[in-house]
Motif scaffolding. Sequence first.
Motif, PDB file in Angstrom:
ATOM      1  N   SER A 118      43.165  55.383  44.164  1.00 36.48           N
ATOM      2  CA  SER A 118      43.933  55.716  45.362  1.00 36.48           C
ATOM      3  C   SER A 118      43.492  57.076  45.876  1.00 36.48           C
ATOM      4  CB  SER A 118      45.431  55.774  45.041  1.00 36.48           C
ATOM      5  OG  SER A 118      45.872  54.524  44.567  1.00 36.48           O
ATOM      6  N   ALA A 126      46.471  62.558  45.223  1.00 41.57           N
ATOM      7  CA  ALA A 126      47.847  62.990  45.447  1.00 41.57           C
ATOM      8  C   ALA A 126      48.083  64.250  44.627  1.00 41.57           C
ATOM      9  CB  ALA A 126      48.832  61.896  45.034  1.00 41.57           C
ATOM     10  N   GLN A 157      50.185  64.866  42.478  1.00 45.02           N
ATOM     11  CA  GLN A 157      50.456  64.544  41.070  1.00 45.02           C
ATOM     12  C   GLN A 157      49.170  64.383  40.267  1.00 45.02           C
ATOM     13  OE1 GLN A 157      51.545  63.013  43.794  1.00 45.02           O
ATOM     14  NE2 GLN A 157      53.508  61.996  43.505  1.00 45.02           N
ATOM     15  N   GLU A 174      55.874  61.400  50.780  1.00 45.35           N
ATOM     16  CA  GLU A 174      56.641  61.033  49.579  1.00 45.35           C
ATOM     17  C   GLU A 174      55.754  60.592  48.428  1.00 45.35           C
ATOM     18  OE1 GLU A 174      59.849  58.324  50.258  1.00 45.35           O
ATOM     19  OE2 GLU A 174      60.612  59.488  51.937  1.00 45.35           O
ATOM     20  N   ASP A 175      54.599  59.998  48.740  1.00 42.16           N
ATOM     21  CA  ASP A 175      53.703  59.528  47.683  1.00 42.16           C
ATOM     22  C   ASP A 175      52.809  60.631  47.125  1.00 42.16           C
ATOM     23  OD1 ASP A 175      51.863  59.892  49.727  1.00 42.16           O
ATOM     24  OD2 ASP A 175      51.152  57.825  49.730  1.00 42.16           O
ATOM     25  N   GLY A 176      52.966  61.865  47.643  1.00 37.65           N
ATOM     26  CA  GLY A 176      52.208  62.995  47.117  1.00 37.65           C
ATOM     27  C   GLY A 176      50.889  63.246  47.815  1.00 37.65           C
ATOM     28  N   THR A 177      50.531  62.398  48.790  1.00 37.43           N
ATOM     29  CA  THR A 177      49.294  62.622  49.523  1.00 37.43           C
ATOM     30  C   THR A 177      49.530  63.624  50.643  1.00 37.43           C
ATOM     31  OG1 THR A 177      49.693  60.727  50.973  1.00 37.43           O
ATOM     32  CG2 THR A 177      48.371  60.321  48.996  1.00 37.43           C
TER      33      THR A 177
END
Length: 61
Positions: free
Chosen positions: A20, A23, A25, A48-51
Amino acid sequence: MVNKYARLLEERIMNDKTGSVWAIQDVPKTWRGKTEAKVIADGYVFLEDGTAVPAPEEEEE
């Protein structure tokens, strides 16, 4: 290292380990805080997904 991770996030490079887009994380904890601060200072926001994506421009009245 901060610049390296910031570039990966800002340019939305694919992370080979996760398959992916990078991000926050995915950044090692040692560098995460400073990397997050740099990306935000460069004019990006985290979803929200860290990207990271460019921050929306504020409209002037």
